[in-house]
Design an enzyme around this catalytic site. Structure first.
Site, PDB file in Angstrom:
ATOM      1  N   PRO A 151       0.825  -1.214   0.000  1.00  0.00           N
ATOM      2  CA  PRO A 151       0.000   0.000   0.000  1.00  0.00           C
ATOM      3  C   PRO A 151       0.860   1.265   0.000  1.00  0.00           C
ATOM      4  O   PRO A 151       1.756   1.416   0.824  1.00  0.00           O
ATOM      5  CB  PRO A 151      -0.802  -0.111   1.300  1.00  0.00           C
ATOM      6  CG  PRO A 151      -0.637  -1.521   1.764  1.00  0.00           C
ATOM      7  CD  PRO A 151       0.669  -2.000   1.212  1.00  0.00           C
ATOM      8  N   GLU A 152       0.603   2.147  -0.972  1.00  0.00           N
ATOM      9  CA  GLU A 152       1.271   3.441  -1.040  1.00  0.00           C
ATOM     10  C   GLU A 152       0.205   4.512  -0.802  1.00  0.00           C
ATOM     11  O   GLU A 152      -0.909   4.200  -0.413  1.00  0.00           O
ATOM     12  CB  GLU A 152       1.948   3.620  -2.405  1.00  0.00           C
ATOM     13  CG  GLU A 152       3.004   2.546  -2.699  1.00  0.00           C
ATOM     14  CD  GLU A 152       3.680   2.731  -4.057  1.00  0.00           C
ATOM     15  OE1 GLU A 152       3.790   3.879  -4.527  1.00  0.00           O
ATOM     16  OE2 GLU A 152       4.092   1.717  -4.652  1.00  0.00           O
ATOM     17  N   ARG A 158       2.341 -10.830   6.291  1.00  0.00           N
ATOM     18  CA  ARG A 158       3.794 -10.827   6.496  1.00  0.00           C
ATOM     19  C   ARG A 158       4.236 -10.071   7.743  1.00  0.00           C
ATOM     20  O   ARG A 158       5.392 -10.164   8.140  1.00  0.00           O
ATOM     21  CB  ARG A 158       4.489 -10.294   5.252  1.00  0.00           C
ATOM     22  CG  ARG A 158       4.187 -11.202   4.053  1.00  0.00           C
ATOM     23  CD  ARG A 158       4.989 -10.838   2.843  1.00  0.00           C
ATOM     24  NE  ARG A 158       6.425 -10.938   3.079  1.00  0.00           N
ATOM     25  CZ  ARG A 158       7.345 -10.576   2.202  1.00  0.00           C
ATOM     26  NH1 ARG A 158       6.964 -10.071   1.046  1.00  0.00           N
ATOM     27  NH2 ARG A 158       8.627 -10.698   2.472  1.00  0.00           N
ATOM     28  N   ARG A 187      18.935  18.468  -3.087  1.00  0.00           N
ATOM     29  CA  ARG A 187      19.231  17.065  -2.884  1.00  0.00           C
ATOM     30  C   ARG A 187      20.267  16.612  -3.888  1.00  0.00           C
ATOM     31  O   ARG A 187      20.311  17.112  -5.004  1.00  0.00           O
ATOM     32  CB  ARG A 187      17.956  16.228  -3.070  1.00  0.00           C
ATOM     33  CG  ARG A 187      16.988  16.402  -1.953  1.00  0.00           C
ATOM     34  CD  ARG A 187      17.471  15.619  -0.762  1.00  0.00           C
ATOM     35  NE  ARG A 187      16.517  15.745   0.340  1.00  0.00           N
ATOM     36  CZ  ARG A 187      16.497  14.910   1.361  1.00  0.00           C
ATOM     37  NH1 ARG A 187      17.334  13.921   1.414  1.00  0.00           N
ATOM     38  NH2 ARG A 187      15.625  15.088   2.324  1.00  0.00           N
TER      39      ARG A 187
END
Ligand SMILES: [Zn+2]
Length: 264
Positions: free
Chosen positions: A2-3, A107, A144
């Site tokens: 799930p994102e 999991r 970045r």
């Protein structure tokens, strides 16, 4: 896995049911899933009324009138199911005055935690990709260093993107996953900013992607996997130029891209 879009879909299903409702009981059936002491989590929020439910990156956060927050991260295979029958993979039960919220996780990489406010490690995540203004995004990319794909997965950079939507956004922005962030110029940064929002909003509109066994809070799968253009399509023709899609591993994650459309 799930994102952002999957968590947002779950949020939209559970928020109207949980807001202003009292949480009566929290029970953990697995010690792995509770971050910290299961008893302390229960003691802190049992009997409390939910004042709001929101998403913070990939975390679903229940805020209580006392100010306490219960944060749920679904890990790889976590599911929050409203009024479901507990089963063999049920790891936690949250009983509200109006129904049962079941946490299933095959999991067990998911976590449930509680704090007096938003937990510090959750609060310090980067900005939300759906609301970061273009100028902020351009500036963040400039300061970045490093390869763009792992940067998009880094939750301290942006909160909520994972492997699927990073690959899909880079393809739509025509940026190679190994491009260096500091070399992405203004025009391409604008394209990437737009592509991220576009792909996330489209995925939310489709109820997320059901890649492994994701379902929303009512057990319904999403359908955005049918609109994936590159994710897990290695060897298939690029929908733009027909060159076979390639798969490579970047920072231990399978990465899918078109070697012709996407420029380093
Ligand atoms: Zn192509």
């Amino acid at each position: 896995v799930p994102e952002l879009p999957e968590v947002e879909t779950i949020l939209r299903a559970v928020a109207p049911r949980l807001e202003r409702r009292r949480l009566l009981e929290v029970r953990f059936l697995s010690r792995l899933v509770a971050r910290g002491s299961a008893r302390e989590i229960a003691e802190r929020v049992e009997g409390e009324t939910v004042s709001g439910v929101r998403r913070h990156g990939k975390f679903l956060v229940l805020e209580f009138e006392s100010g306490s927050c219960l944060a749920v991260h679904l890990g790889m295979t976590g599911k929050l199911l409203w009024e479901a029958e507990p089963g063999p993979y049920t790891r936690a039960l949250l009983r509200f005055e109006n129904g049962l919220l079941v946490y299933d996780d095959i999991r067990q990489f998911g976590r449930i935690e509680v704090a007096g406010s938003l937990p510090a490690r959750v609060a310090r995540l980067g900005p939300d990709p759906l609301s970061i203004p273009l100028e902020d995004f351009v500036r963040l990319l400039r300061v970045r260093r490093g390869i763009i794909k792992p940067l998009l997965l880094n939750q301290a950079f942006l909160r909520g993107l994972g492997n699927i939507y990073a690959d899909e956004a880079l393809f739509r922005a025509r940026i190679h996953p190994q491009a260096r962030a500091e070399r992405i110029g203004r025009k391409r940064a604008e394209r990437l900013h737009g592509a991220i929002r576009e792909v996330l909003n489209a995925a939310i509109a489709s109820g997320g992607s059901s890649i492994s066994d994701y379902v929303d809070a009512e057990g319904r799968p999403g359908s955005f996997q049918l609109q994936h253009l590159v994710y897990s399509k290695a060897g298939r023709p690029c929908p733009v130029c027909s060159t076979p899609i390639r798969r490579m591993v970047i920072a231990q994650r399978g990465t899918h891209y078109c070697p012709r459309c996407q420029r380093p």
